[in-house]
Design a protein around this motif. Structure first.
Motif, PDB file in Angstrom:
ATOM      1  N   MET A 198      20.098  18.852  10.627  1.00 11.54           N
ATOM      2  CA  MET A 198      20.182  17.639  11.450  1.00 11.54           C
ATOM      3  C   MET A 198      21.351  17.743  12.428  1.00 11.54           C
ATOM      4  O   MET A 198      22.429  18.203  12.069  1.00 11.54           O
ATOM      5  CB  MET A 198      20.356  16.411  10.546  1.00 11.54           C
ATOM      6  N   THR A 199      21.117  17.343  13.666  1.00 14.70           N
ATOM      7  CA  THR A 199      22.175  17.382  14.678  1.00 14.70           C
ATOM      8  C   THR A 199      22.261  16.052  15.419  1.00 14.70           C
ATOM      9  O   THR A 199      21.320  15.267  15.453  1.00 14.70           O
ATOM     10  CB  THR A 199      21.930  18.495  15.715  1.00 14.70           C
ATOM     11  N   GLY A 200      23.408  15.846  16.027  1.00 15.59           N
ATOM     12  CA  GLY A 200      23.651  14.662  16.841  1.00 15.59           C
ATOM     13  C   GLY A 200      25.088  14.661  17.300  1.00 15.59           C
ATOM     14  O   GLY A 200      25.810  15.646  17.133  1.00 15.59           O
ATOM     15  N   ILE A 201      25.496  13.561  17.871  1.00 21.16           N
ATOM     16  CA  ILE A 201      26.877  13.409  18.323  1.00 21.16           C
ATOM     17  C   ILE A 201      27.716  12.724  17.254  1.00 21.16           C
ATOM     18  O   ILE A 201      28.814  13.168  16.932  1.00 21.16           O
ATOM     19  CB  ILE A 201      26.932  12.600  19.637  1.00 21.16           C
ATOM     20  N   LEU A 202      27.202  11.655  16.693  1.00 18.82           N
ATOM     21  CA  LEU A 202      27.970  10.840  15.759  1.00 18.82           C
ATOM     22  C   LEU A 202      27.900  11.374  14.331  1.00 18.82           C
ATOM     23  O   LEU A 202      26.809  11.666  13.824  1.00 18.82           O
ATOM     24  CB  LEU A 202      27.454   9.403  15.766  1.00 18.82           C
ATOM     25  N   PRO A 203      29.040  11.484  13.672  1.00 21.02           N
ATOM     26  CA  PRO A 203      29.027  11.805  12.238  1.00 21.02           C
ATOM     27  C   PRO A 203      28.358  10.688  11.442  1.00 21.02           C
ATOM     28  O   PRO A 203      28.270   9.547  11.891  1.00 21.02           O
ATOM     29  CB  PRO A 203      30.516  11.922  11.892  1.00 21.02           C
ATOM     30  N   ILE A 204      27.909  11.006  10.249  1.00 16.41           N
ATOM     31  CA  ILE A 204      27.317  10.007   9.363  1.00 16.41           C
ATOM     32  C   ILE A 204      28.418   9.141   8.766  1.00 16.41           C
ATOM     33  O   ILE A 204      29.504   9.621   8.465  1.00 16.41           O
ATOM     34  CB  ILE A 204      26.536  10.697   8.237  1.00 16.41           C
ATOM     35  N   ALA A 205      28.122   7.874   8.595  1.00 14.35           N
ATOM     36  CA  ALA A 205      29.117   6.967   8.020  1.00 14.35           C
ATOM     37  C   ALA A 205      29.063   7.038   6.507  1.00 14.35           C
ATOM     38  O   ALA A 205      28.421   6.237   5.849  1.00 14.35           O
ATOM     39  CB  ALA A 205      28.863   5.540   8.489  1.00 14.35           C
ATOM     40  N   LYS A 206      29.750   8.011   5.940  1.00 16.40           N
ATOM     41  CA  LYS A 206      29.671   8.208   4.497  1.00 16.40           C
ATOM     42  C   LYS A 206      30.329   7.080   3.707  1.00 16.40           C
ATOM     43  O   LYS A 206      29.932   6.791   2.583  1.00 16.40           O
ATOM     44  CB  LYS A 206      30.339   9.529   4.119  1.00 16.40           C
ATOM     45  N   HIS A 207      31.352   6.480   4.266  1.00 19.96           N
ATOM     46  CA  HIS A 207      32.178   5.583   3.465  1.00 19.96           C
ATOM     47  C   HIS A 207      31.874   4.116   3.728  1.00 19.96           C
ATOM     48  O   HIS A 207      32.585   3.241   3.276  1.00 19.96           O
ATOM     49  CB  HIS A 207      33.648   5.886   3.727  1.00 19.96           C
ATOM     50  N   THR A 208      30.809   3.844   4.503  1.00 19.83           N
ATOM     51  CA  THR A 208      30.391   2.459   4.678  1.00 19.83           C
ATOM     52  C   THR A 208      28.943   2.381   4.218  1.00 19.83           C
ATOM     53  O   THR A 208      28.564   2.975   3.222  1.00 19.83           O
ATOM     54  CB  THR A 208      30.542   2.037   6.152  1.00 19.83           C
ATOM     55  N   SER A 209      28.109   1.668   4.965  1.00 19.29           N
ATOM     56  CA  SER A 209      26.714   1.542   4.554  1.00 19.29           C
ATOM     57  C   SER A 209      25.979   2.867   4.686  1.00 19.29           C
ATOM     58  O   SER A 209      24.859   3.013   4.197  1.00 19.29           O
ATOM     59  CB  SER A 209      26.022   0.474   5.407  1.00 19.29           C
ATOM     60  N   GLY A 210      26.592   3.846   5.361  1.00 18.60           N
ATOM     61  CA  GLY A 210      25.972   5.152   5.521  1.00 18.60           C
ATOM     62  C   GLY A 210      26.011   6.004   4.279  1.00 18.60           C
ATOM     63  O   GLY A 210      25.592   7.164   4.311  1.00 18.60           O
ATOM     64  N   SER A 211      26.487   5.463   3.150  1.00 20.16           N
ATOM     65  CA  SER A 211      26.544   6.252   1.921  1.00 20.16           C
ATOM     66  C   SER A 211      25.154   6.658   1.461  1.00 20.16           C
ATOM     67  O   SER A 211      25.018   7.525   0.595  1.00 20.16           O
ATOM     68  CB  SER A 211      27.248   5.460   0.812  1.00 20.16           C
ATOM     69  N   GLU A 212      24.108   6.056   2.032  1.00 18.58           N
ATOM     70  CA  GLU A 212      22.746   6.475   1.716  1.00 18.58           C
ATOM     71  C   GLU A 212      22.538   7.956   2.013  1.00 18.58           C
ATOM     72  O   GLU A 212      21.682   8.601   1.415  1.00 18.58           O
ATOM     73  CB  GLU A 212      21.725   5.665   2.535  1.00 18.58           C
ATOM     74  N   LEU A 213      23.320   8.494   2.962  1.00 18.36           N
ATOM     75  CA  LEU A 213      23.124   9.876   3.387  1.00 18.36           C
ATOM     76  C   LEU A 213      24.266  10.783   2.949  1.00 18.36           C
ATOM     77  O   LEU A 213      24.563  11.777   3.607  1.00 18.36           O
ATOM     78  CB  LEU A 213      22.967   9.927   4.915  1.00 18.36           C
ATOM     79  N   ASN A 214      24.906  10.439   1.833  1.00 20.67           N
ATOM     80  CA  ASN A 214      26.058  11.234   1.405  1.00 20.67           C
ATOM     81  C   ASN A 214      25.682  12.576   0.804  1.00 20.67           C
ATOM     82  O   ASN A 214      26.547  13.325   0.347  1.00 20.67           O
ATOM     83  CB  ASN A 214      26.935  10.443   0.435  1.00 20.67           C
ATOM     84  N   MET A 215      24.398  12.919   0.800  1.00 26.67           N
ATOM     85  CA  MET A 215      23.997  14.262   0.354  1.00 26.67           C
ATOM     86  C   MET A 215      24.229  15.297   1.443  1.00 26.67           C
ATOM     87  O   MET A 215      24.192  16.509   1.174  1.00 26.67           O
ATOM     88  CB  MET A 215      22.528  14.276  -0.082  1.00 26.67           C
ATOM     89  N   PHE A 216      24.487  14.855   2.679  1.00 25.15           N
ATOM     90  CA  PHE A 216      24.667  15.790   3.781  1.00 25.15           C
ATOM     91  C   PHE A 216      26.054  16.431   3.767  1.00 25.15           C
ATOM     92  O   PHE A 216      27.062  15.760   3.521  1.00 25.15           O
ATOM     93  CB  PHE A 216      24.479  15.075   5.120  1.00 25.15           C
TER      94      PHE A 216
END
Length: 537
Positions: A198-216
């Motif tokens: 997966m690519t993009g500009i913005l990092p994933i928000a691991k420590h907020t509601s983005g913890s859904e994607l903390n496997m990355f």
């Protein structure tokens, strides 16, 4: 072959890129990915600023692994072909390729947007597995699970522009949460996912509601060393491209050092510097050095934050526009980040977007090159909210005109005005502060000159040297002195023979045919007065 499943789009796109005159082989990246296939660490998110080759690399990954087309002709002469596992993985997988920057026609809601991807993938699966009686209305993850249960087939996901949704005008806060949940449901813990790139500009928000994607596993340019060499161009690669340019171009107009000045300067976490690849290719293709950075929504928004947080950022912007790095504490700026308010947050976001570069060794941010410096110049001249910085920038056209005319009285007046502003960065105690003032009051000169500081010239180092873009225009050598006279500055210019930069070697035709102006500027800490002198060398 479908729109998403085993699509030929990445194959055709990468095939076109490889056939380009200024193609750079980055295929060795694939070897780094092979070890992750089928493991717990099979979820990669690689984020880079815009125009750093994210899409071409996503196309490469999809082309290599995908069954859509035989890619042997593309890869057989590239670096990855030397890998001993090359043929074991080439075109062996079903690839689901998703570009989240694409939207359906007349899209005005998140539901319309996300349905395009769900329904499209489901339709592709229904065609590929007709015996499974797939219902298009079912959730994509349920269908993929059923496919795996009955066939054992696994899939590689290649996701480009994963964060595109966060910039779309119809997206609401609840839509962002729903989107992260969609990605979690599609990917997290799913046995049918052999590998996710997966690519993009913005990092994933691991420590907020983005913890859904903390496997990355996340890899950005500023803090992660891994993959640094695969995005952007290094000096060796630009040297090779420049050689192609010189050999293939009838009347080459670009000097090699200009590519460095304009497009280099982005620090990687490993301490090396990278060029903006798209700008390099555009310059060589067009046979013209220019500013190829184009504005877009999120970038303009960051400049908006600067203008509306002047108390925190004004002095930093002034110093960086003067060529000075600024120390910050780099913070994680992620997709679900809200309003940017604090200085460190805004500077960190600007690193993510590529407007600034971060040197991990020093903990400092700076403007990486002339291309970006020109964008900051535009901001300084247009943004009244920047206060004294804006006012000094506005004086810069008058300062250059006075210098060319030899009007030292006006020059001294402008310097007095600069030092009488409310600027806290000007302590009047050293040449560093005086150098910052010079950069600001000569800001307009950057449109017509290549301005360099501490440039090696003659026997020593000159404070400022102005190389005119028009070789027939006046060149400027500027020396600063504190508690000395401008005559002392002029004498140093003569003694050190700084003018050799413009005159060239004995017997050579000079590159510059205009006048060479020696400019001496002094500041007296006791009287608080400035003095200027100009001589023609």
């Amino acid at each position: 072959m479908g729109m998403f499943l085993d699509s030929k789009v990445p194959f055709e796109s990468y095939k076109t890129a490889v056939s380009g005159r200024y193609f750079v082989d980055k295929s060795k990246l694939i070897e780094e990915l092979l070890f992750a296939l089928g493991t717990e660490e099979r979820f990669y998110c690689i984020t880079r600023p815009r125009r750093f080759g994210k899409t071409i690399m996503a196309n490469m990954v999809g082309t290599f692994f995908g069954k859509a087309a035989d890619a042997e002709e593309i890869f057989k002469n590239l670096e990855i072909s030397r890998c001993k596992h090359y043929r074991s993985y080439l075109n062996k997988y079903h690839v689901i390729y998703i570009d989240f920057s694409q939207v359906p026609r007349d899209c005005s809601t998140y539901l319309q947007y996300i349905s395009r991807f769900q329904n499209g993938i489901n339709q592709d699966l229904a065609i590929a597995y007709p015996d499974l009686e797939i219902e298009i209305s079912d959730s994509t993850w349920d269908i993929l699970t059923a496919v795996f249960q009955k066939t054992g087939d696994k899939f590689i996901f290649v996701i480009d522009e994963w964060d595109a949704l966060f910039y779309m005008p119809f997206v609401k806060e609840e839509d962002k949460k729903a989107y992260l949940l969609f990605l979690k449901s599609l990917l997290k813990g799913k046995v049918y996912a052999e590998f996710v790139y997966m690519t993009g500009i913005l990092p994933i928000a691991k420590h907020t509601s983005g913890s859904e994607l903390n496997m990355f596993l996340e890899y950005d340019m500023a803090t992660k060393v891994k993959f640094s060499e695969f995005f952007g161009f290094d000096d060796r690669e630009v040297d090779n491209l420049y050689q192609i340019y010189v050999e293939d171009t009838g009347n080459p107009r670009i000097e090699r050092k200009e590519l460095s000045l304009w497009y280099d300067g982005y620090y990687t976490a490993g301490g090396s510097k990278m060029y903006n690849p798209r700008s390099v290719v555009c310059a060589l293709t067009n046979n013209q050095i220019s500013n190829y950075w184009t504005s877009s929504g999120p970038y303009d928004e960051l400049f908006y934050y600067i203008q509306n947080n002047v108390n925190d950022l004004r002095d930093d912007v002034a110093l960086m526009a003067a060529g000075e790095p600024v120390e910050i504490k780099l913070e994680g700026y992620a997709a679900t980040a809200g309003q940017l308010r604090a200085r460190n947050q805004i500077c960190s976001a600007m690193v993510v977007y590529g407007l600034l570069t971060y040197d991990q060794a020093s903990g400092q941010v700076s403007i990486p090159n002339r291309e970006l410096m020109m964008k900051f110049n535009d901001l300084l001249i247009s943004a009244e909210s920047l206060g004294y910085v804006h006012r000094l920038a506005r004086e810069s056209a008058r300062m250059l005109k006075a210098t060319i005319a030899g009007d030292t009285e006006t020059m001294a007046e402008i310097f007095e005005y600069a030092h009488n502003t409310e600027s806290p960065i000007l302590s009047r105690n050293s040449e560093t502060e005086l150098s910052a003032v010079v950069n600001l009051v000569y800001l307009a000169a950057r449109d017509k000159y290549r301005v360099e500081r501490e440039d090696k010239a003659g026997k020593g180092y000159v404070d400022f040297i102005f190389y005119p873009e028009n070789k027939a225009a006046d060149a400027i050598i500027l020396e600063l002195k504190i508690d000395h006279t401008p005559d002392d500055a002029i004498q140093q210019i003569k003694d050190e023979n700084y003018a050799l930069r413009f005159k060239g070697k004995l017997g050579e035709v000079p590159k510059y045919t205009g006048r060479i102006l020696a400019v001496g500027i002094s500041y007296n800490r006791e009287t608080k007065n400035h003095s200027c002198k100009i001589e023609i060398l």
